[in-house]
Write a protein that holds these residues in place. Structure first.
Motif, PDB file in Angstrom:
ATOM      1  N   LEU A  16       0.846  -1.127  -0.088  1.00  0.00           N
ATOM      2  CA  LEU A  16       0.041   0.101   0.010  1.00  0.00           C
ATOM      3  C   LEU A  16       0.858   1.210  -0.061  1.00  0.00           C
ATOM      4  O   LEU A  16       0.622   2.388  -0.657  1.00  0.00           O
ATOM      5  CB  LEU A  16      -0.863   0.036   1.283  1.00  0.00           C
ATOM      6  N   HIS A  17       2.080   1.233   0.623  1.00  0.00           N
ATOM      7  CA  HIS A  17       2.762   2.401   0.887  1.00  0.00           C
ATOM      8  C   HIS A  17       4.014   2.226  -0.047  1.00  0.00           C
ATOM      9  O   HIS A  17       5.004   3.014   0.126  1.00  0.00           O
ATOM     10  CB  HIS A  17       3.274   2.424   2.234  1.00  0.00           C
TER      11      HIS A  17
ATOM     12  N   ASP B   4       5.016   5.234  -5.681  1.00  0.00           N
ATOM     13  CA  ASP B   4       3.891   5.413  -6.948  1.00  0.00           C
ATOM     14  C   ASP B   4       2.402   4.717  -6.804  1.00  0.00           C
ATOM     15  O   ASP B   4       2.479   3.493  -6.628  1.00  0.00           O
ATOM     16  CB  ASP B   4       4.605   5.237  -8.105  1.00  0.00           C
ATOM     17  N   VAL B   5       1.578   5.178  -7.393  1.00  0.00           N
ATOM     18  CA  VAL B   5       0.212   4.468  -7.064  1.00  0.00           C
ATOM     19  C   VAL B   5       0.167   3.301  -7.903  1.00  0.00           C
ATOM     20  O   VAL B   5      -0.455   1.993  -7.815  1.00  0.00           O
ATOM     21  CB  VAL B   5      -0.929   5.443  -7.591  1.00  0.00           C
TER      22      VAL B   5
ATOM     23  N   ALA C  52       2.103   0.267  -6.557  1.00  0.00           N
ATOM     24  CA  ALA C  52       1.359  -0.252  -5.386  1.00  0.00           C
ATOM     25  C   ALA C  52       0.199  -1.137  -5.866  1.00  0.00           C
ATOM     26  O   ALA C  52      -0.185  -1.884  -5.286  1.00  0.00           O
ATOM     27  CB  ALA C  52       0.891   0.900  -4.462  1.00  0.00           C
TER      28      ALA C  52
ATOM     29  N   LEU D 296      -5.962   3.261  -2.405  1.00  0.00           N
ATOM     30  CA  LEU D 296      -5.119   4.163  -3.367  1.00  0.00           C
ATOM     31  C   LEU D 296      -5.896   5.197  -4.020  1.00  0.00           C
ATOM     32  O   LEU D 296      -5.230   6.130  -4.565  1.00  0.00           O
ATOM     33  CB  LEU D 296      -4.436   3.142  -4.434  1.00  0.00           C
ATOM     34  N   GLU D 297      -7.054   5.063  -4.441  1.00  0.00           N
ATOM     35  CA  GLU D 297      -8.021   6.140  -5.033  1.00  0.00           C
ATOM     36  C   GLU D 297      -8.801   6.799  -4.044  1.00  0.00           C
ATOM     37  O   GLU D 297      -9.730   7.333  -4.571  1.00  0.00           O
ATOM     38  CB  GLU D 297      -8.677   5.367  -6.153  1.00  0.00           C
TER      39      GLU D 297
ATOM     40  N   ARG E 270       4.597  11.148   0.533  1.00  0.00           N
ATOM     41  CA  ARG E 270       3.011  11.312   0.508  1.00  0.00           C
ATOM     42  C   ARG E 270       2.781  12.674  -0.107  1.00  0.00           C
ATOM     43  O   ARG E 270       1.694  12.678  -0.595  1.00  0.00           O
ATOM     44  CB  ARG E 270       2.591  11.033   1.600  1.00  0.00           C
TER      45      ARG E 270
ATOM     46  N   GLY F  63       2.298  12.034  -3.684  1.00  0.00           N
ATOM     47  CA  GLY F  63       1.211  11.073  -4.430  1.00  0.00           C
ATOM     48  C   GLY F  63       1.090  10.351  -3.188  1.00  0.00           C
ATOM     49  O   GLY F  63       1.927   9.967  -2.544  1.00  0.00           O
ATOM     50  N   GLY F  64      -0.233   9.701  -3.480  1.00  0.00           N
ATOM     51  CA  GLY F  64      -0.645   8.631  -2.395  1.00  0.00           C
ATOM     52  C   GLY F  64      -1.476   9.396  -1.514  1.00  0.00           C
ATOM     53  O   GLY F  64      -1.641  10.743  -1.514  1.00  0.00           O
ATOM     54  N   PRO F  65      -2.041   8.561  -0.573  1.00  0.00           N
ATOM     55  CA  PRO F  65      -3.082   9.140   0.465  1.00  0.00           C
ATOM     56  C   PRO F  65      -2.137  10.286   1.316  1.00  0.00           C
ATOM     57  O   PRO F  65      -0.941  10.021   1.822  1.00  0.00           O
ATOM     58  CB  PRO F  65      -3.223   7.942   1.304  1.00  0.00           C
TER      59      PRO F  65
END
Length: 276
Positions: free
Chosen positions: A47-48, A51-52, A55, A107-108, A166, A169-171
């Motif tokens: 998850l971490h 890049d999305v 992941a 992720l979204e 983060r 990008g990402g949460p």
């Protein structure tokens, strides 16, 4: 346990010196639990991953792998080792891939408006992992409210360590209200500065305060998780007072003060034991 599975447990163990200490005191009948925690670490690491797209690809693989749990088609050493543990039969088969799918969907997910919304989202995100953990360790009817909340708080604290990455990008590690309150843009979030320090200190204070009521929620809690939670709370308190909260969080993650070790050991001893 296979050598390959043991290597993942050792990686999980080496990621935090506290674990190496705690495992010396874990009862013999709980020795299989690090396998489950190592699998959690693999999923959360995916998850971490940064890049999305990478992941998402890793979690897609895990969804497929965990759908094969306890079948001849399973491939990962941790999956195979866990399936050989009798306690795995307590976990409904659908829980394994669903937990990975929940992480994939995160992720979204949109950013949370405030801390309460962030905590609710985190609890929903990690509910699958909490259910697996409680069913595996305590039985299928165990109440996972406390495990779910503590796991969510731990992961929100861990997200702070990833703040610079983060921001790219990402949460987001902070709720939108905190960014607005401290006038933090994503560019400012990526670099050290007074606004980021103030926002991180505020989040550390909020998270540390949330641990106490979380530990009083109903339901059992693994001794290992309770001990880490005690350490996490103290680390967050120190970081909130530190000149540079992010550096303090990193230092406490890789270091272990004697008083912290003693308090964590006490939490391990006091936690609800697993049922046979």
């Amino acid at each position: 346990m296979s050598t390959a599975a043991e290597s993942f447990v050792q990686e999980w163990r080496a990621a935090r010196p506290l674990r190496d200490l705690l495992l010396r005191f874990v009862p013999a009948d709980e020795r299989g639990l690090p396998l489950l925690l190592a699998l959690q670490a693999e999923l959360l690491g995916a998850l971490h991953a940064g890049d999305v797209l990478p992941a998402a690809a890793k979690l897609d693989w895990w969804i497929d792998e965990l759908a094969r749990f306890a079948s001849p088609q399973a491939r990962h050493p941790l999956t195979l080792a866990l399936a050989a543990d009798a306690r795995a039969a307590r976990v409904p088969a659908s829980c394994w891939p669903q937990a990975a799918a929940d992480l994939r969907a995160a992720l979204e997910a949109p950013a949370s408006a405030d801390f309460d919304a962030q905590l609710r989202a985190a609890e929903a995100l990690y509910a699958g992992l909490a259910r697996i953990e409680c069913a595996f360790a305590f039985g299928p009817d165990a109440d996972c409210a406390r495990t779910r909340r503590v796991l969510a708080l731990q992961q929100l604290g861990l997200a702070l360590l990833q703040t610079p990455r983060r921001a790219q990008g990402g949460p987001l590690p902070l709720p939108l209200a905190a960014l607005a309150r401290h006038q933090l843009t994503l560019v400012a979030l990526a670099v050290a500065g007074p606004p980021r320090r103030a926002a991180l200190a505020e989040q550390c204070t909020t998270l540390a305060a949330a641990f106490e009521p979380a530990m009083r929620l109903p339901g059992p809690l693994l001794g290992l998780r309770a001990a880490e939670a005690v350490h996490d709370r103290r680390a967050l308190r120190r970081a909130a007072r530190a000149r540079e909260p992010l550096s303090e969080l990193h230092a406490r993650r890789v270091g272990l003060l004697p008083l912290d070790a003693w308090r964590s050991w006490r939490a391990l001893r006091a936690a609800t034991p697993t049922r046979p």
